[in-house]
Scaffold this active site. Structure first.
Site, short mmCIF file in Angstrom:
data_model
loop_
_atom_site.label_atom_id
_atom_site.label_comp_id
_atom_site.label_asym_id
_atom_site.label_seq_id
_atom_site.Cartn_x
_atom_site.Cartn_y
_atom_site.Cartn_z
N HIS A 53 2.26 0.46 0.98
CA HIS A 53 1.68 1.38 1.97
C HIS A 53 1.87 0.83 3.39
O HIS A 53 0.98 0.15 3.91
CB HIS A 53 0.19 1.56 1.71
CG HIS A 53 -0.10 2.31 0.46
ND1 HIS A 53 -0.39 3.66 0.46
CD2 HIS A 53 -0.13 1.91 -0.83
CE1 HIS A 53 -0.59 4.06 -0.79
NE2 HIS A 53 -0.43 3.02 -1.59
N GLU A 62 1.59 2.33 6.09
CA GLU A 62 0.67 2.96 7.05
C GLU A 62 -0.53 2.09 7.38
O GLU A 62 -1.09 2.19 8.48
CB GLU A 62 0.22 4.34 6.54
CG GLU A 62 -0.70 4.36 5.32
CD GLU A 62 0.04 4.32 3.98
OE1 GLU A 62 1.21 3.89 3.95
OE2 GLU A 62 -0.58 4.71 2.96
N CYS A 105 4.53 5.13 -2.00
CA CYS A 105 3.84 4.89 -3.27
C CYS A 105 4.17 5.99 -4.28
O CYS A 105 5.29 6.03 -4.77
CB CYS A 105 2.35 4.68 -3.04
SG CYS A 105 1.65 3.61 -4.32
N1 GLN Z 1 -0.52 6.85 -8.98
C1 GLN Z 1 0.49 5.90 -8.69
C2 GLN Z 1 0.19 4.53 -9.28
O1 GLN Z 1 -0.93 4.25 -9.65
C3 GLN Z 1 0.73 5.80 -7.20
C4 GLN Z 1 -0.46 5.27 -6.44
C5 GLN Z 1 -0.41 5.58 -4.96
O2 GLN Z 1 0.33 6.46 -4.50
N2 GLN Z 1 -1.23 4.90 -4.18
O3 GLN Z 1 1.05 3.70 -9.38
#
Ligand code: GLN
Length: 548
Positions: free
Chosen positions: A510, A512, A384
Site C-alpha cells: 500500500h 498510499e 493490493c
Molecule cells: N483481500 C486481499 C488479501 O487479503 C487483498 C487485501 C487488500 O487489498 N488490502 O490478500
C-alpha cells in the site's frame, strides 16, 4: 525544548465529525514548523480492539503503520501533515485498554484488588497517554479523544485527562472543539451549544483552556468575548475555524488565528522561533494553481464513502500538486462495471487506479476495468487486491486460464494464481493477523518500478493474506507480465508490470500510506505523470478580472 514533555488534549463537543483530527494535525504542524518535536495520538472510545475488523462503511479506511498496527484513519492525517511515522503507540481503543487490564488481572498483577474503571482503567489510559512522552524525544504530545464529550463511552478518557491535569499542572492543556450553528432564519451564529458543551466538560472536572469554534460563516463582532465570558477562557483563546477550501489550508488558517501562540503561552513556553512553513506554502501554491488537468478513475466497491479510500485520494492529490495538475477523480463503482458498459464508464479517462479490498463483491468489475486499461494502453495502478485482480485478468485473458482466480474468491479454481500465504493457513482469528506493516522489496533494474524508486532496495507497508502464486511465475513472465519486485527473504511477489504497455504497475503493498505533503509518493507521482502524457488538458489562465 528543555524541560518536560507538554501534553495537549483535544476533545470535541456539540457533534461528531467537526475535524478534531485536522485541527490536531494543524496545531502539530505549526509547532513542528517552529522547530519543536511533536507527535499525535488518537484515543478511540469504541470496544473493538483495533479498527482492523471494522467495515469501511462504519469507520472509513483502516490506516496501517510501519510497525503493522491497524489504526484509525486520523493517523493518516497526522503522517501526511507531519511527515513523521506513527506507530502502534499512537492509537488505542477502549477494547485494547480493557484487554490489557483484563490480561493483567488474569496474571494476578492487581494482587487481589477489585479491578475498577477508576483507578485501573484510567491508570491504563494515563499510562498509554504518557508512553509516547516517556520516550523523551517529543516536546509535545497531542492526544485527540474520539467521540463527543458527554458520550457514555468517552467518560473514562475525560476522567483520565482530569487526573493528568491535576498531576501535571502547567504541563497540560485542553483544547475543546465545538460548533457554532448558523440559523438561516435569523442569519445568526449561535453560541449556546458551545456554552452547553463546555458546561458538560466542566461537570466532568475539566476546564478547557482553548476553544476552537467550527463555523460556516465569520464570527460576528463581540462573539469571541461573549463565549470567553460564559466559558471561563480568554478571548484570544477562542479560535475561529471556518470551513476550508482544502484541509491543507487549515494550518495557515490556525496560524492566522494565533492558535499555536496561545497554546505556547498557556503552556509557559515564552520564547520560540518563527514559523517556517515555506515548503508547505509551496505545496499549496502548486496545488491551487495547476497548469493542466487530468482525469483519473478510481475503481472500488466503497466509492459512495470516500473516507474508505482516504489515503489513496490524498496520495493522488499530492501527486497532482507535484505535477502541477488538477486531478479530477471519477469514482467508479466496481459492482456496476460489466464488459458491456466498461467503455462508457472508463472512456475518456487518462489513468485507472484499482483499489484494495476484501471479499468477492465487485471483483469482476475490477477485472473488467483492468482489461480495459491493459487493452487500451491506459496507465494503470493496481493496489493490493487491485494488483491481485490484474494477475487474475492476465491469467484469464492472456494466458487462457479461463477460471483463474484468487482462492479468497474461489477456493476450487483450477488456476489459483493468487493463493493464501503458508503462514496464514493456520490463523483463525480475524483481528491483527494479516501480513501487516513494512516489509522489504527488491526492485529489478530496468523496470518501471526502478524508474519510479530509482533504487533496488525499498520497503513498503502491507495488509493482506493472499499473494501471487509463484508456481505461475514463469508462465506469466513468458506471456509478458513480469514480477519486478519481490521480497528478498520470502520471494513473495510485491510488484508486477506488463511489458508493451505505456505504464501498467500492480503492487501487493500500500504505497498510499507513505505519501505525505513533504514527500508525495513516487509511485503516485509517476502514475499521474503517465496519465498526463496520455491526456492532460491545459488549464485556462484566469484573467485579472476573473481573479478579482
Ligand atoms: N483481500 C486481499 C488479501 O487479503 C487483498 C487485501 C487488500 O487489498 N488490502 O490478500
Amino acid at each position: 525544548m528543555t524541560g518536560s514533555t507538554k501534553y495537549i488534549f483535544v476533545t470535541g463537543g456539540v457533534t461528531s465529525s467537526l475535524g478534531k483530527g485536522i485541527i490536531s494535525a494543524s496545531l502539530a504542524k505549526l509547532l513542528q514548523a517552529r522547530g519543536f518535536t511533536v507527535t499525535i495520538q488518537k484515543l478511540d472510545p469504541y470496544i473493538n480492539v483495533d479498527p482492523g475488523t471494522l467495515n469501511p462503511y462504519e469507520h472509513g479506511e483502516c490506516f496501517v503503520t510501519e510497525d503493522g498496527a491497524e489504526t484509525d484513519l486520523d493517523l493518516g492525517h497526522y503522517e501526511r501533515f507531519l511527515d513523521v511515522p506513527t506507530s502502534k503507540a499512537n492509537n488505542v481503543t477502549t477494547g485494547r485498554i480493557y484487554q490489557n487490564v483484563i490480561n493483567k488481572e488474569r496474571r494476578g498483577e492487581y494482587l487481589g484488588k477489585t479491578v475498577q474503571v477508576i483507578p485501573h482503567i484510567t491508570d491504563e489510559i494515563k499510562a498509554h497517554i504518557q508512553a509516547l512522552g516517556r520516550k523523551g524525544i517529543y516536546d509535545f504530545v497531542i492526544t485527540e479523544v474520539g467521540g463527543t464529550v458527554g458520550d457514555i463511552e468517552s467518560l473514562p478518557y475525560v476522567e483520565a485527562i482530569r487526573q493528568l491535569r491535576w498531576q501535571k499542572g502547567k504541563d497540560c492543556l485542553t483544547i475543546h472543539l465545538t460548533l457554532l450553528p448558523y440559523l438561516g432564519t435569523t442569519g445568526e451564529l449561535k453560541t449556546k451549544p458551545t456554552q452547553h458543551s463546555v458546561k458538560e466538560l466542566l461537570s466532568l472536572g475539566v476546564q478547557p483552556d482553548v476553544l476552537v469554534c467550527r463555523t460556516e460563516h465569520p464570527m460576528q463582532k463581540g462573539m469571541k468575548e461573549k463565549i470567553a465570558l460564559f466559558c471561563n477562557v480568554d478571548a484570544n483563546a477562542v479560535i475561529e475555524s471556518r470551513d476550508a477550501e482544502t484541509i491543507y489550508d487549515v494550518p495557515l488558517m490556525m496560524q492566522a488565528e494565533g492558535l499555536d501562540q496561545v497554546v505556547l503561552q498557556k503552556l509557559g513556553v515564552m520564547t520560540y522561533p518563527d514559523v517556517d512553513l515555506s515548503a508547505w506554502q509551496d505545496f499549496l501554491r502548486r496545488y491551487k494553481h495547476p497548469t493542466s488537468e487530468v482525469r483519473i478513475g478510481l475503481v472500488g466497491k466503497y466509492v459512495e464513502l470516500k473516507d474508505a479510500y482516504k489515503s489513496i485520494k490524498e496520495a493522488l492529490e499530492h501527486a497532482g500538486a507535484v505535477n502541477e495538475s488538477r486531478l479530477h477523480i471519477k469514482w467508479v463503482h466496481s459492482e456496476k462495471l460489466t464488459a458491456k458498459n466498461v467503455a462508457k464508464h472508463l472512456g475518456g479517462l487518462s489513468g485507472i487506479l484499482v483499489a484494495p479490498g476484501f471479499g468477492h463483491r465487485g471483483i469482476e468489475g475490477k477485472i473488467e476495468a483492468i482489461k480495459y486499461a491493459r487493452e487500451n494502453g491506459i496507465p494503470f495502478l493496481g493496489i493490493c487486491l487491485g494488483m491481485q485482480c490484474a494477475v487474475i485478468e492476465y491469467g484469464r485473458n492472456v494466458l487462457g486460464y479461463t477460471d483463474a482466480n484468487s482462492t479468497e474468491m474461489n477456493a476450487d479454481t483450477t488456476h489459483p494464481v493468487i493463493a493464501m500465504m503458508e503462514e496464514q493457513k493456520a490463523v483463525e482469528d480475524k483481528g491483527g493477523t494479516m501480513r501487516l506493516g513494512a516489509y522489504a522489496c527488491k526492485v529489478s533494474e530496468g523496470s518501471t518500478a526502478y524508474a519510479v524508486y530509482k533504487k533496488k532496495d525499498i520497503t513498503e507497508r502491507h495488509r493482506h493474506r493472499y499473494e501471487f502464486n509463484n508456481a505461475y511465475l514463469d508462465d506469466y513472465k513468458k506471456a509478458g507480465m513480469i514480477a519486478t519486485g519481490t521480497n528478498p527473504q520470502t520471494k513473495l511477489v510485491e510488484i508486477v508490470e506488463v511489458k508493451d504497455h505505456p505504464w501498467f504497475v500492480g503492487v501487493q503493498f500500500h504505497p498510499e500510506y507513505r505519501s505525505t505533503v513533504a514527500r508525495p509518493h513516487p509511485l503516485f507521482v509517476h502514475f499521474v505523470k503517465a496519465a498526463m502524457q496520455q491526456g492532460a488538458t491545459p488549464v485556462k489562465q484566469e484573467t485579472e478580472a476573473q481573479q478579482a
